[in-house]
Scaffold this active site. Structure first.
Site, PDB file in Angstrom:
ATOM      1  N   ASP A  63      64.123  -6.254  37.576  1.00  0.00           N
ATOM      2  CA  ASP A  63      65.344  -6.205  38.369  1.00  0.00           C
ATOM      3  C   ASP A  63      65.763  -4.765  38.634  1.00  0.00           C
ATOM      4  OD1 ASP A  63      67.853  -7.570  39.390  1.00  0.00           O
ATOM      5  OD2 ASP A  63      68.729  -6.290  37.834  1.00  0.00           O
ATOM      6  N   GLU A  66      61.675  -5.255  41.984  1.00  0.00           N
ATOM      7  CA  GLU A  66      62.644  -5.424  43.062  1.00  0.00           C
ATOM      8  C   GLU A  66      63.143  -4.038  43.481  1.00  0.00           C
ATOM      9  OE1 GLU A  66      67.086  -7.301  43.829  1.00  0.00           O
ATOM     10  OE2 GLU A  66      66.602  -6.040  42.121  1.00  0.00           O
TER      11      GLU A  66
END
Length: 457
Positions: free
Chosen positions: A238, A262
């Site tokens: 993330d 990400e």
């Protein structure tokens, strides 16, 4: 002068003693070992041989039921051609039974300690999580853990000498694993900041050896515990903009497993840079934004633009929607027809598959991806409403995909891979079965606001 030197010596000594106490505490903590049984060997589909399922959406039902919901679907997903499921952050977060996991507190509490307002997480208990993972493995599916390394939330207040005020950086989780203090966040005695903070949360300092040891180096680190004890097979990282690429690279080198970051940026060159630096895959946000412009903006010429999969398909994870963004509303099935016939590793969003789109059509596209979509890509034609591309085949015949965003049936002559060969539309949208000419040309068609996918009959 000697008195001044003595004074400075005493100050430095006190600082070293203070740091030493901190390190001693950390070392005692690191001696703890997990008590659960480690996972056994698995017979999994190779990741990338099929399609990844994002097995959640934002604000899935609370109440500790989600792990069981997903468990009930993995057999059907595997039969449809899914090869991996991506789960939300699984450990206890500050908002306890209401959290989606992106505000991590105790990396080692998967729903067994009474802290942050609950025993279970929003998704369920430790036992239910491990039952889900075991069921996925029984069905030959890999399980991807969502890992939040940039920030933490839920620490108690403590005086922070590096800020001259109190900060919420005192973490004493009930698992007894990875206690943290102001030394482990920014600013600290190493440096004031790294690449980025998120939402005002306590920002982990990955340059600290203690943090590195707990996250990936130690035998009972987060990475090794997740892999060897809980049973995760890979990683979705993330908000990787918040720290340097070497963090993901070191994690991956320590434990292996499929890894994707990400890095939220629509520039394909930037995504390629990050993926090369981290030595892992990246979500192809460049592809996502070009598809948004093409399908939502009704201009299929945008599919000619730069994307990560065009630069390095082996590093590109493509997607149409995820838990954070859902901008392709009109003609969404056309976007899935695009990513499931093109290069890259495609991801399907839970709600698109289970709730919003035609599952039969989605399963057909998954089958086409897994059985026909091989080889590199040649774009044959684009205009505002039409897009035709050819997969040139690798150990297989390849395909031609025709996407039609107009309101009428369209026909077009295209050059295929096949000479004097009968072909068919594997979507069933067209009942034509033409024979290609000796020069490999053939006329194909596509229905309005739809697509067709042609290959050898």
């Amino acid at each position: 002068m000697k008195k001044q030197q003595l004074f400075y010596f005493l100050l430095v000594s006190l600082f070293i003693i203070s740091c030493s106490k901190d390190e001693i505490t950390h070392e005692n903590e690191q001696s703890k070992e997990p008590t659960k049984q480690t996972v056994t060997a698995k017979n999994l589909k190779p990741i990338g041989s099929g399609v990844m399922m994002q097995a959640f959406y934002w604000d899935v039902p609370a109440g500790g039921t989600w792990w069981n919901v997903v468990k009930g679907k993995v057999a059907d997903w595997s039969n449809a051609g899914i090869d991996a499921i991506w789960l939300p952050p699984a450990s206890k977060a500050q908002n306890g039974p209401f959290s989606m996991g992106y505000d991590p507190f105790d990396y080692f509490d998967f729903g067994e300690y009474n802290q942050m307002g609950s025993i279970e997480t929003r998704f369920g208990s430790t036992t239910e999580l491990q039952s889900l993972i075991n069921t996925a493995h029984t069905n030959n599916l890999s399980v991807i853990a969502d890992i939040v390394l940039n920030h933490n939330s839920g620490g108690d207040s403590e005086y922070n000498p590096f800020k001259g005020t109190n900060t919420y950086t005192n973490y004493q989780p009930m698992s007894g694993m990875f206690n943290r203090t102001y030394y482990d966040f920014h600013p600290n005695d190493y440096h004031s900041n790294d690449e980025g903070v998120f939402g005002g949360f306590a920002d982990l300092c990955h340059h600290k050896s203690y943090v590195q040891n707990w996250l990936w180096n130690n035998s009972n680190s987060v990475a090794k515990y997740y892999k060897n004890v809980v049973g995760f097979d890979g990683w979705r990282f993330d908000y990787v903009k918040g720290f340097a690429p070497w963090v993901v690279k070191d994690w991956k080198n320590a434990v292996g497993g499929f890894s994707v970051g990400e890095y939220w940026d629509g520039n394909a060159a930037t995504l390629e840079w990050w993926a090369n630096q981290a030595e892992v895959s990246a979500f192809d946000f460049a592809c996502y934004y070009r598809m948004r412009d093409a399908f939502q903006g009704n201009n299929l010429n945008r599919l000619n633009d730069d994307m990560l999969w065009k630069r390095n398909a082996s590093k590109a994870v493509t997607f149409v929607t995820n838990h954070d963004t859902d901008e392709i509303v009109n003609n969404k099935i056309l976007a899935y027809a695009y990513i499931l016939t093109h290069e890259g590793y495609p991801t399907i969003f839970y709600r698109d598959y289970e709730d919003w789109l035609n599952k039969e059509r989605m399963n057909n596209l998954i089958w086409i991806h897994n059985n026909l979509a091989s080889g590199n890509t040649s774009i044959l034609y684009t205009d505002t409403d039409e897009y035709v591309a050819r997969r040139n085949g690798y150990n297989g015949p390849g395909l031609v995909v025709y996407i039609n965003n107009s309101n009428n049936w369209q026909e077009r002559w295209v050059e295929t891979n096949w000479s004097n060969t009968r072909i068919k539309d594997y979507t069933g949208h067209s009942n034509w079965e033409p024979v290609t000419q000796g020069g490999r040309w053939v006329k194909i068609q596509a229905p309005p606001k739809s697509y067709s996918v042609w290959s050898v009959k």
